[in-house]
Design an enzyme around this catalytic site. Structure first.
Site, mmCIF file in Angstrom:
data_model
loop_
_atom_site.group_PDB
_atom_site.id
_atom_site.type_symbol
_atom_site.label_atom_id
_atom_site.label_comp_id
_atom_site.label_asym_id
_atom_site.label_seq_id
_atom_site.Cartn_x
_atom_site.Cartn_y
_atom_site.Cartn_z
ATOM 1 N N ALA A 1 0.851 -1.201 0.000
ATOM 2 C CA ALA A 1 0.000 0.000 0.000
ATOM 3 C C ALA A 1 0.883 1.246 0.000
ATOM 4 O O ALA A 1 1.813 1.363 0.789
ATOM 5 C CB ALA A 1 -0.901 0.001 1.232
ATOM 6 N N THR B 1 10.873 0.614 -4.253
ATOM 7 C CA THR B 1 11.129 1.031 -5.637
ATOM 8 C C THR B 1 12.606 1.340 -5.862
ATOM 9 O O THR B 1 13.320 1.708 -4.923
ATOM 10 C CB THR B 1 10.291 2.292 -5.944
ATOM 11 O OG1 THR B 1 10.714 2.846 -7.179
ATOM 12 C CG2 THR B 1 10.467 3.360 -4.872
ATOM 13 N N ASP B 2 13.029 1.260 -7.135
ATOM 14 C CA ASP B 2 14.417 1.634 -7.461
ATOM 15 C C ASP B 2 14.633 3.153 -7.367
ATOM 16 O O ASP B 2 15.768 3.627 -7.353
ATOM 17 C CB ASP B 2 14.803 1.136 -8.861
ATOM 18 C CG ASP B 2 13.947 1.697 -9.988
ATOM 19 O OD1 ASP B 2 12.956 2.416 -9.702
ATOM 20 O OD2 ASP B 2 14.260 1.418 -11.170
ATOM 21 N N GLU B 3 13.522 3.916 -7.274
ATOM 22 C CA GLU B 3 13.664 5.382 -7.297
ATOM 23 C C GLU B 3 14.369 5.919 -6.050
ATOM 24 O O GLU B 3 14.835 7.059 -6.042
ATOM 25 C CB GLU B 3 12.288 6.033 -7.502
ATOM 26 C CG GLU B 3 11.636 5.512 -8.774
ATOM 27 C CD GLU B 3 10.377 6.264 -9.222
ATOM 28 O OE1 GLU B 3 10.228 7.457 -8.903
ATOM 29 O OE2 GLU B 3 9.553 5.633 -9.905
ATOM 30 N N TYR C 1 7.945 11.506 -3.754
ATOM 31 C CA TYR C 1 7.577 10.081 -3.749
ATOM 32 C C TYR C 1 8.760 9.233 -3.306
ATOM 33 O O TYR C 1 8.660 8.433 -2.362
ATOM 34 C CB TYR C 1 7.101 9.640 -5.142
ATOM 35 C CG TYR C 1 7.050 8.136 -5.326
ATOM 36 C CD1 TYR C 1 6.191 7.345 -4.562
ATOM 37 C CD2 TYR C 1 7.874 7.495 -6.263
ATOM 38 C CE1 TYR C 1 6.141 5.963 -4.717
ATOM 39 C CE2 TYR C 1 7.828 6.113 -6.428
ATOM 40 C CZ TYR C 1 6.962 5.348 -5.655
ATOM 41 O OH TYR C 1 6.938 3.981 -5.815
ATOM 42 N N LYS D 1 9.386 6.821 0.037
ATOM 43 C CA LYS D 1 9.675 5.389 -0.029
ATOM 44 C C LYS D 1 11.022 5.088 0.637
ATOM 45 O O LYS D 1 11.169 4.097 1.341
ATOM 46 C CB LYS D 1 9.682 4.899 -1.484
ATOM 47 C CG LYS D 1 8.322 4.870 -2.154
ATOM 48 C CD LYS D 1 7.317 3.913 -1.532
ATOM 49 C CE LYS D 1 7.674 2.466 -1.732
ATOM 50 N NZ LYS D 1 6.546 1.575 -1.267
HETATM 51 P P1 NAD Z 1 -1.008 1.712 -6.928
HETATM 52 O O1 NAD Z 1 -1.060 3.194 -6.713
HETATM 53 O O2 NAD Z 1 -1.557 1.130 -8.180
HETATM 54 O O3 NAD Z 1 -1.769 0.978 -5.716
HETATM 55 C C1 NAD Z 1 -1.618 1.370 -4.388
HETATM 56 C C2 NAD Z 1 -2.714 0.696 -3.569
HETATM 57 O O4 NAD Z 1 -2.544 1.090 -2.190
HETATM 58 C C3 NAD Z 1 -4.123 1.102 -3.989
HETATM 59 O O5 NAD Z 1 -4.969 -0.031 -4.060
HETATM 60 C C4 NAD Z 1 -4.566 2.036 -2.872
HETATM 61 O O6 NAD Z 1 -5.975 2.034 -2.650
HETATM 62 C C5 NAD Z 1 -3.813 1.489 -1.668
HETATM 63 N N1 NAD Z 1 -3.571 2.518 -0.647
HETATM 64 C C6 NAD Z 1 -3.091 3.769 -0.843
HETATM 65 N N2 NAD Z 1 -3.055 4.429 0.332
HETATM 66 C C7 NAD Z 1 -3.492 3.563 1.293
HETATM 67 C C8 NAD Z 1 -3.652 3.655 2.691
HETATM 68 N N3 NAD Z 1 -3.379 4.795 3.355
HETATM 69 N N4 NAD Z 1 -4.105 2.568 3.367
HETATM 70 C C9 NAD Z 1 -4.389 1.414 2.707
HETATM 71 N N5 NAD Z 1 -4.281 1.282 1.368
HETATM 72 C C10 NAD Z 1 -3.823 2.336 0.664
HETATM 73 O O7 NAD Z 1 0.511 1.319 -6.705
HETATM 74 P P2 NAD Z 1 1.388 0.206 -7.450
HETATM 75 O O8 NAD Z 1 1.947 0.795 -8.681
HETATM 76 O O9 NAD Z 1 0.642 -1.052 -7.499
HETATM 77 O O10 NAD Z 1 2.590 0.056 -6.406
HETATM 78 C C11 NAD Z 1 2.493 -0.857 -5.316
HETATM 79 C C12 NAD Z 1 3.768 -0.786 -4.503
HETATM 80 O O11 NAD Z 1 4.877 -1.124 -5.324
HETATM 81 C C13 NAD Z 1 4.064 0.604 -3.955
HETATM 82 O O12 NAD Z 1 4.585 0.452 -2.660
HETATM 83 C C14 NAD Z 1 5.100 1.173 -4.906
HETATM 84 O O13 NAD Z 1 5.935 2.090 -4.241
HETATM 85 C C15 NAD Z 1 5.846 -0.078 -5.294
HETATM 86 N N6 NAD Z 1 6.486 -0.048 -6.643
HETATM 87 C C16 NAD Z 1 5.763 0.321 -7.739
HETATM 88 C C17 NAD Z 1 6.365 0.315 -9.003
HETATM 89 C C18 NAD Z 1 5.591 0.663 -10.245
HETATM 90 O O14 NAD Z 1 6.181 0.687 -11.335
HETATM 91 N N7 NAD Z 1 4.300 0.902 -10.196
HETATM 92 C C19 NAD Z 1 7.698 -0.075 -9.123
HETATM 93 C C20 NAD Z 1 8.402 -0.456 -7.963
HETATM 94 C C21 NAD Z 1 7.780 -0.439 -6.738
HETATM 95 P P1 TYD Z 2 5.631 7.230 -14.686
HETATM 96 O O1 TYD Z 2 4.834 6.169 -15.356
HETATM 97 O O2 TYD Z 2 4.920 8.329 -13.961
HETATM 98 O O3 TYD Z 2 6.658 6.474 -13.716
HETATM 99 P P2 TYD Z 2 7.944 7.058 -12.882
HETATM 100 O O4 TYD Z 2 7.925 8.532 -12.917
HETATM 101 O O5 TYD Z 2 7.698 6.534 -11.519
HETATM 102 O O6 TYD Z 2 9.138 6.468 -13.555
HETATM 103 O O7 TYD Z 2 6.564 7.904 -15.772
HETATM 104 C C1 TYD Z 2 7.483 7.148 -16.556
HETATM 105 C C2 TYD Z 2 8.302 8.109 -17.381
HETATM 106 O O8 TYD Z 2 7.426 8.724 -18.339
HETATM 107 C C3 TYD Z 2 8.896 9.250 -16.579
HETATM 108 O O9 TYD Z 2 10.180 9.559 -17.121
HETATM 109 C C4 TYD Z 2 7.940 10.407 -16.809
HETATM 110 C C5 TYD Z 2 7.421 10.158 -18.211
HETATM 111 N N1 TYD Z 2 6.040 10.596 -18.485
HETATM 112 C C6 TYD Z 2 5.766 11.354 -19.618
HETATM 113 O O10 TYD Z 2 6.672 11.701 -20.410
HETATM 114 N N2 TYD Z 2 4.479 11.725 -19.862
HETATM 115 C C7 TYD Z 2 3.455 11.386 -19.025
HETATM 116 O O11 TYD Z 2 2.288 11.772 -19.281
HETATM 117 C C8 TYD Z 2 3.750 10.592 -17.866
HETATM 118 C C9 TYD Z 2 2.660 10.188 -16.906
HETATM 119 C C10 TYD Z 2 5.064 10.211 -17.642
#
Ligand code: NAD
Ligand code: TYD
Length: 351
Positions: free
Chosen positions: A83, A131-133, A157, A161
């Site tokens: 979450a 995350t790698d960020e 963000y 994290k």
């Molecule tokens: P997402 O935004 O799609 O989902 C987040 C979920 O958490 C949602 O279902 C939301 O309702 C729930 N949530 C948010 N705030 C909450 C709270 N206060 N209490 C309970 N639930 C809550 O996110 P995602 O992309 O699926 O990412 C999931 C995890 O993986 C995160 O921790 C993110 O940092 C990590 N992550 C994501 C990516 C990516 O590319 N999306 C990459 C690496 C790591």
């Molecule tokens: P995003 O999917 O938001 O992931 P993150 O910022 O966590 O890597 O964005 C991926 C890359 O795409 C990032 O370099 C920002 C860029 N981006 C755009 O160029 N246009 C867009 O509308 C969005 C949402 C992201």
């Protein structure tokens, strides 16, 4: 492990993790705790929601008293914590909600677990998905993020994290909490909310809307298919070494502009549009503030120690993703209209 709490299971990655655990481990009881923010959508789990080993709990990890009560009621053998507030652009306009969910929420979970696990910490596990960020940005093309790369978060963000990662390690060191952390690169695949790059572009191409590319589109991300991430989490949860960190990535770097062009080409073919027509929708827009240049993961540790490798080539994964969105246009319509939130609010009222 019998009773596992997965947080954020209604979100993008969480829903794939929940599905994997519910279907692969029928003897486990899987509890999905999710606040159902704009990013949470129970529609993502409709295919498994009636499984006898799946349970949904609506709740907010910022609410410490609620979490304490939940852990007293269920104890839980393990936690897989996903979450989070996850979108960088939102963190730039509202950093505090990222501090609340990602930092305070994580510490609340650690505290709730510590209180009920205290007499037998060793037989429990807190797995934190990150995350790698947190490692910042790379410039030299020969460099990759390793597990011991110094933390250098540069967006609200990634700062939130990174802070949560530090707390998880602090609980391991100070209270001997058994923990695991994984740091993954950018995910893509079905059920990805269309505020992130790939699903936003798919949505806009479908609807003939402009494709906003930030800056010059030269920023680089390392993309991994979401089911490969869920499999990595499964592997690490079951076989990872207590206290260790594992990087997860696809060795699959793309500049944003090349990726958007590939998507345009794939979608033109799928939609029967003339070659090059979707590319005309590309618009270069003002860059994101503090936009990280490049992320790239070295996942050698995960490969060598636990035998995990990505399964899909990018072209195959992207095609699978596009096919899913084309077959699920109603999902896309529902999340862009917000209709899904009202439907499930009524359904779960009073539970
Ligand atoms: P997402 O935004 O799609 O989902 C987040 C979920 O958490 C949602 O279902 C939301 O309702 C729930 N949530 C948010 N705030 C909450 C709270 N206060 N209490 C309970 N639930 C809550 O996110 P995602 O992309 O699926 O990412 C999931 C995890 O993986 C995160 O921790 C993110 O940092 C990590 N992550 C994501 C990516 C990516 O590319 N999306 C990459 C690496 C790591
Ligand atoms: P995003 O999917 O938001 O992931 P993150 O910022 O966590 O890597 O964005 C991926 C890359 O795409 C990032 O370099 C920002 C860029 N981006 C755009 O160029 N246009 C867009 O509308 C969005 C949402 C992201």
């Amino acid at each position: 492990m019998k009773k596992i709490l997965i947080t954020g299971g209604a979100g993008f990655i969480g829903s794939h993790v929940v599905r994997r655990f519910v279907t692969t481990y029928p003897t486990y009881q899987i509890y999905n705790l999710d606040a159902l923010t704009y990013a949470g959508n129970l529609e993502n789990l409709r295919d498994i929601e009636d499984s006898p080993n799946y349970h949904f709990v609506k709740g907010d990890i910022v609410d410490a008293a609620f979490l304490d009560q939940l852990f007293v009621e269920h104890t839980f053998d393990g936690v897989i914590h996903l979450a989070a507030e996850s979108h960088v652009d939102r963190s730039i306009s509202d950093p505090l909600s990222f501090v609340m969910t990602n930092v305070v929420g994580t510490v609340n979970l650690l505290n709730a677990a510590k209180k009920v696990w205290k007499d037998d910490l060793a037989s429990h596990l807190f797995y934190h998905v990150s995350t790698d960020e947190v490692y910042g940005e790379l410039h030299d093309p020969s460099e990759f993020f390793l597990e011991n790369t110094k933390y250098d978060p540069r967006s609200p963000y990634s700062a939130s994290k990174a802070s949560s990662d530090h707390f998880v390690r602090a609980y391991h060191n100070t209270y001997k909490m058994p923990v695991l952390i994984s740091n993954c690169s950018n995910n893509y695949g079905p059920n990805h909310f269309p505020e992130k790059l790939i699903p936003l572009m798919i949505h806009n191409i479908l609807n003939n809307k402009p494709l906003p590319v930030y800056g010059k589109g030269e920023n680089i991300r390392d993309w991994l298919f979401v089911e490969d991430h869920a499999r990595a989490i499964d592997t690490i949860f079951h076989h990872g070494q207590n206290g260790e960190t594992y990087n997860i990535g696809g060795h699959n770097e793309w500049t944003n502009i090349d990726l958007v062009k590939l998507l345009c080409k794939t979608m033109d073919e799928k939609l029967g549009r003339s070659p090059g027509s979707s590319e005309q929708l590309i618009q270069y827009v003002t860059d994101r503030a503090g936009h990280d240049l490049r992320y790239a993961i070295d996942a050698t540790k995960l490969k060598n120690e636990l035998g995990w490798l990505p399964s899909l080539q990018f072209a195959e994964g992207l095609e699978k993703t596009v096919d899913w969105y084309l077959a699920n246009e109603s999902w896309l319509d529902n999340v862009t209209s917000g209709a899904y939130q009202h439907y499930y609010e009524e359904m779960y009222e009073g539970r």
